[in-house]
Design an enzyme around this catalytic site. Sequence first.
Site, short mmCIF file in Angstrom:
data_model
loop_
_atom_site.label_atom_id
_atom_site.label_comp_id
_atom_site.label_asym_id
_atom_site.label_seq_id
_atom_site.Cartn_x
_atom_site.Cartn_y
_atom_site.Cartn_z
N PRO A 270 -13.67 0.95 33.44
CA PRO A 270 -14.43 1.45 34.57
C PRO A 270 -14.87 0.38 35.57
O PRO A 270 -15.23 -0.73 35.19
CB PRO A 270 -15.65 2.10 33.92
CG PRO A 270 -15.72 1.57 32.55
CD PRO A 270 -14.31 1.25 32.15
N ASN A 271 -14.81 0.79 36.82
CA ASN A 271 -15.28 0.01 37.97
C ASN A 271 -14.38 -1.17 38.34
O ASN A 271 -14.61 -1.81 39.36
CB ASN A 271 -16.74 -0.49 37.76
CG ASN A 271 -17.69 0.66 37.57
OD1 ASN A 271 -17.71 1.57 38.40
ND2 ASN A 271 -18.45 0.67 36.49
N ARG B 264 -17.24 -4.80 44.40
CA ARG B 264 -18.35 -4.88 43.44
C ARG B 264 -18.71 -6.34 43.14
O ARG B 264 -17.85 -7.14 42.80
CB ARG B 264 -18.01 -4.13 42.14
CG ARG B 264 -17.00 -4.82 41.25
CD ARG B 264 -16.68 -4.07 39.98
NE ARG B 264 -17.75 -4.04 39.02
CZ ARG B 264 -17.56 -4.09 37.69
NH1 ARG B 264 -16.34 -4.18 37.19
NH2 ARG B 264 -18.57 -4.05 36.87
N TYR C 89 -17.27 -11.15 40.32
CA TYR C 89 -15.89 -10.74 40.04
C TYR C 89 -14.88 -11.22 41.08
O TYR C 89 -13.69 -10.96 40.93
CB TYR C 89 -15.83 -9.21 39.93
CG TYR C 89 -16.69 -8.68 38.80
CD1 TYR C 89 -16.37 -8.97 37.48
CD2 TYR C 89 -17.82 -7.91 39.05
CE1 TYR C 89 -17.16 -8.51 36.43
CE2 TYR C 89 -18.62 -7.44 38.01
CZ TYR C 89 -18.27 -7.75 36.71
OH TYR C 89 -19.06 -7.30 35.68
N ASN D 93 -8.91 -4.96 29.32
CA ASN D 93 -10.25 -5.29 29.80
C ASN D 93 -11.01 -3.97 29.81
O ASN D 93 -10.90 -3.19 30.77
CB ASN D 93 -10.20 -5.89 31.21
CG ASN D 93 -11.61 -6.25 31.71
OD1 ASN D 93 -12.60 -5.88 31.09
ND2 ASN D 93 -11.68 -6.97 32.82
N ALA E 252 -17.19 -2.13 31.07
CA ALA E 252 -18.48 -1.83 30.43
C ALA E 252 -18.31 -1.20 29.05
O ALA E 252 -19.18 -1.37 28.17
CB ALA E 252 -19.28 -0.90 31.33
N ASP F 7 -11.84 2.01 17.60
CA ASP F 7 -11.11 2.79 16.58
C ASP F 7 -9.69 3.12 17.03
O ASP F 7 -8.76 3.12 16.22
CB ASP F 7 -11.87 4.08 16.27
CG ASP F 7 -13.09 3.83 15.38
OD1 ASP F 7 -13.23 2.71 14.87
OD2 ASP F 7 -13.90 4.77 15.22
N GLU G 243 -7.93 -9.21 24.48
CA GLU G 243 -9.06 -8.80 25.33
C GLU G 243 -9.23 -9.80 26.48
O GLU G 243 -9.14 -11.01 26.26
CB GLU G 243 -10.32 -8.79 24.46
CG GLU G 243 -11.59 -8.42 25.17
CD GLU G 243 -12.82 -8.60 24.26
OE1 GLU G 243 -12.76 -9.38 23.29
OE2 GLU G 243 -13.83 -7.96 24.57
N HIS H 67 -11.71 -10.62 30.03
CA HIS H 67 -12.82 -10.35 30.95
C HIS H 67 -12.76 -11.33 32.11
O HIS H 67 -12.59 -12.54 31.88
CB HIS H 67 -14.18 -10.49 30.24
CG HIS H 67 -14.33 -9.52 29.13
ND1 HIS H 67 -14.55 -8.18 29.37
CD2 HIS H 67 -14.21 -9.66 27.80
CE1 HIS H 67 -14.59 -7.55 28.20
NE2 HIS H 67 -14.38 -8.41 27.24
N SER I 60 -15.25 -12.14 34.09
CA SER I 60 -16.46 -12.96 34.09
C SER I 60 -16.69 -13.55 32.70
O SER I 60 -16.10 -13.10 31.71
CB SER I 60 -17.66 -12.11 34.51
OG SER I 60 -17.93 -11.12 33.54
N ARG J 240 -23.94 -14.07 30.48
CA ARG J 240 -24.66 -13.05 31.26
C ARG J 240 -25.74 -12.39 30.39
O ARG J 240 -26.29 -13.03 29.51
CB ARG J 240 -23.63 -12.05 31.83
CG ARG J 240 -22.62 -12.75 32.77
CD ARG J 240 -21.57 -11.78 33.30
NE ARG J 240 -22.18 -10.75 34.12
CZ ARG J 240 -21.53 -9.66 34.54
NH1 ARG J 240 -20.24 -9.50 34.23
NH2 ARG J 240 -22.15 -8.75 35.28
N ARG K 121 -24.04 -7.98 26.93
CA ARG K 121 -22.61 -8.24 27.16
C ARG K 121 -22.00 -9.16 26.11
O ARG K 121 -20.80 -9.41 26.10
CB ARG K 121 -22.39 -8.82 28.56
CG ARG K 121 -22.73 -7.86 29.67
CD ARG K 121 -22.34 -8.39 31.03
NE ARG K 121 -23.12 -7.76 32.07
CZ ARG K 121 -22.82 -6.60 32.68
NH1 ARG K 121 -21.71 -5.97 32.38
NH2 ARG K 121 -23.61 -6.08 33.60
C1 DQA Z 1 -16.04 -7.22 32.63
C2 DQA Z 1 -17.39 -7.62 32.02
C3 DQA Z 1 -18.18 -6.38 31.61
O1 DQA Z 1 -19.42 -6.76 31.01
C4 DQA Z 1 -18.46 -5.50 32.81
O2 DQA Z 1 -19.13 -4.33 32.41
C5 DQA Z 1 -17.24 -5.19 33.59
C6 DQA Z 1 -16.21 -6.22 33.77
C7 DQA Z 1 -15.28 -8.44 33.19
O3 DQA Z 1 -14.09 -8.32 33.43
O4 DQA Z 1 -15.89 -9.50 33.39
O5 DQA Z 1 -17.12 -4.12 34.17
O6 DQA Z 1 -15.23 -6.65 31.62
#
Ligand code: DQA
Length: 148
Positions: free
Chosen positions: A9-10, A17, A22, A73, A76, A86, A97, A99, A101, A106, A110
Site C-alpha cells: 500500500p501507498n 508521499r 521515499y 516490499n 505498511a 503465512d 524483502e 524497504h 527507507s 524510524r 516499523r
Molecule cells: C516501506 C516502509 C514501511 O514502514 C512503510 O509503511 C511503507 C514503505 C519502505 O519501503 O520504506 O509504506 O516499506
Amino acid sequence: MKILIINGPNLNLLGLREPEIYGSENYDALCRFIEAVCKEQGIQCEIFQSNYEGAIVDEIQNTYGVFDGIVINPAAYTHTSVAILDALKAVALPAVEVHLSDVDGREDFRKISYAGMACIKTFKGLGFEGYRRGILYLKEYLQKEKGM
Ligand code: DQA
C-alpha cells in the site's frame, strides 16, 4: 528464471508521499528501474502493486508453480500482516524483502517485520537500489540453491 515483484500500500504514491523519506521519483520510475534490472540480468519479471492485504495474499498464492521467487516490499503490511507471512510460508518460494527507507531508524513499530520472518534476506534504506540488490540476491540464491 521468473520472479514476481510485489509492492504494498501507498507505494503507488511514490514521488508524492513523504519525498524526504521515499524520494522524489514516482512509482512508474520504480517499475522502469525494476524492469531494466531484470532485463539486464536475463530475468523474466512481473510487478504487482496493491493497497489491499487480501489482494496481496491472493497474488502470493498464485505464484505457486508459476514463479521461481518473490521480491516483496509489503509497505505498511510489513508490520501488521500475519496473513502475508503465512502466504509466503505456504507457497515456500524464496522471497527477499525490500524497504526503500531504513525502517530500523524510524518509529519503533516499523522495527517488526512479519513478512521478513519468511524471507531469506532484507534490504532496507537503499531507495530503488534496494530492489536491484534484492533481485541480484534472489538470482544468485536460485542459481546456487536450485541450480537455475
Ligand atoms: C516501506 C516502509 C514501511 O514502514 C512503510 O509503511 C511503507 C514503505 C519502505 O519501503 O520504506 O509504506 O516499506
